[in-house]
Scaffold this motif. Sequence first.
Motif, mmCIF file in Angstrom:
data_model
loop_
_atom_site.group_PDB
_atom_site.id
_atom_site.type_symbol
_atom_site.label_atom_id
_atom_site.label_comp_id
_atom_site.label_asym_id
_atom_site.label_seq_id
_atom_site.Cartn_x
_atom_site.Cartn_y
_atom_site.Cartn_z
ATOM 1 N N ARG A 74 -14.025 -4.450 -5.176
ATOM 2 C CA ARG A 74 -12.800 -5.068 -5.693
ATOM 3 C C ARG A 74 -11.724 -4.004 -5.916
ATOM 4 O O ARG A 74 -10.565 -4.192 -5.542
ATOM 5 N N GLU A 75 -12.110 -2.879 -6.494
ATOM 6 C CA GLU A 75 -11.167 -1.783 -6.724
ATOM 7 C C GLU A 75 -10.613 -1.248 -5.403
ATOM 8 O O GLU A 75 -9.437 -0.906 -5.310
ATOM 9 N N LYS A 76 -11.454 -1.173 -4.388
ATOM 10 C CA LYS A 76 -11.012 -0.696 -3.079
ATOM 11 C C LYS A 76 -9.945 -1.614 -2.495
ATOM 12 O O LYS A 76 -8.925 -1.156 -1.974
ATOM 13 N N PHE A 77 -10.160 -2.915 -2.598
ATOM 14 C CA PHE A 77 -9.162 -3.874 -2.101
ATOM 15 C C PHE A 77 -7.881 -3.800 -2.919
ATOM 16 O O PHE A 77 -6.782 -3.875 -2.365
ATOM 17 N N GLU A 78 -8.007 -3.650 -4.222
ATOM 18 C CA GLU A 78 -6.821 -3.537 -5.081
ATOM 19 C C GLU A 78 -5.999 -2.306 -4.697
ATOM 20 O O GLU A 78 -4.773 -2.375 -4.605
ATOM 21 N N ARG A 79 -6.667 -1.173 -4.473
ATOM 22 C CA ARG A 79 -5.965 0.063 -4.068
ATOM 23 C C ARG A 79 -5.282 -0.110 -2.720
ATOM 24 O O ARG A 79 -4.136 0.322 -2.537
ATOM 25 N N ALA A 80 -5.977 -0.722 -1.766
ATOM 26 C CA ALA A 80 -5.397 -0.917 -0.436
ATOM 27 C C ALA A 80 -4.148 -1.798 -0.521
ATOM 28 O O ALA A 80 -3.132 -1.510 0.136
ATOM 29 N N LEU A 81 -4.193 -2.836 -1.330
ATOM 30 C CA LEU A 81 -3.023 -3.703 -1.499
ATOM 31 C C LEU A 81 -1.897 -2.981 -2.234
ATOM 32 O O LEU A 81 -0.724 -3.154 -1.888
ATOM 33 N N ASP A 82 -2.246 -2.170 -3.222
ATOM 34 C CA ASP A 82 -1.233 -1.378 -3.920
ATOM 35 C C ASP A 82 -0.513 -0.447 -2.949
ATOM 36 O O ASP A 82 0.716 -0.358 -2.951
ATOM 37 N N GLU A 83 -1.278 0.248 -2.119
ATOM 38 C CA GLU A 83 -0.703 1.187 -1.159
ATOM 39 C C GLU A 83 0.192 0.464 -0.159
ATOM 40 O O GLU A 83 1.278 0.950 0.185
ATOM 41 N N LEU A 84 -0.245 -0.690 0.302
ATOM 42 C CA LEU A 84 0.558 -1.464 1.264
ATOM 43 C C LEU A 84 1.840 -1.957 0.603
ATOM 44 O O LEU A 84 2.922 -1.866 1.188
ATOM 45 N N ASN A 85 1.741 -2.462 -0.601
ATOM 46 C CA ASN A 85 2.926 -2.949 -1.309
ATOM 47 C C ASN A 85 3.919 -1.839 -1.604
ATOM 48 O O ASN A 85 5.122 -2.085 -1.677
ATOM 49 N N ASP A 86 3.430 -0.619 -1.773
ATOM 50 C CA ASP A 86 4.319 0.508 -2.047
ATOM 51 C C ASP A 86 5.239 0.825 -0.860
ATOM 52 O O ASP A 86 6.317 1.377 -1.059
ATOM 53 N N VAL A 87 4.821 0.500 0.351
ATOM 54 C CA VAL A 87 5.640 0.858 1.521
ATOM 55 C C VAL A 87 6.449 -0.315 2.062
ATOM 56 O O VAL A 87 7.280 -0.111 2.950
ATOM 57 N N ILE A 88 6.259 -1.507 1.536
ATOM 58 C CA ILE A 88 7.060 -2.652 1.965
ATOM 59 C C ILE A 88 8.375 -2.603 1.189
ATOM 60 O O ILE A 88 8.374 -2.612 -0.039
#
Length: 90
Positions: A74-88
């Motif tokens: 769950r933490e891995k998915f949360e981090r991946a989404l955080d990183e993606l949202n940071d560049v949009i």
Amino acid sequence: MCSILLLAGLMTGTASASRGGIRYRIHETQERLDRANAAGLLSRYQRYRLQHKLDKIRYKYDRTKEDGLSYSEREKFERALDELNDVIPR
């Protein structure tokens, strides 16, 4: 009366937790990506690259979810989404 209020509070907490779940975050990220694209904030390459990353997260989440998610997954998915949202762009 007290038990009714307690039950109502638990139900409200559950509803708000589901709105903050990974599936909800994937949906929100897709909407942000679509809005940024519609506003002309992304090049064609950026749109493709970001959409590919989101699709990959969605696919992996759907596959992993079948077996149940561990805390670390769950933490891995949360981090991946955080990183993606940071560049949009907003």
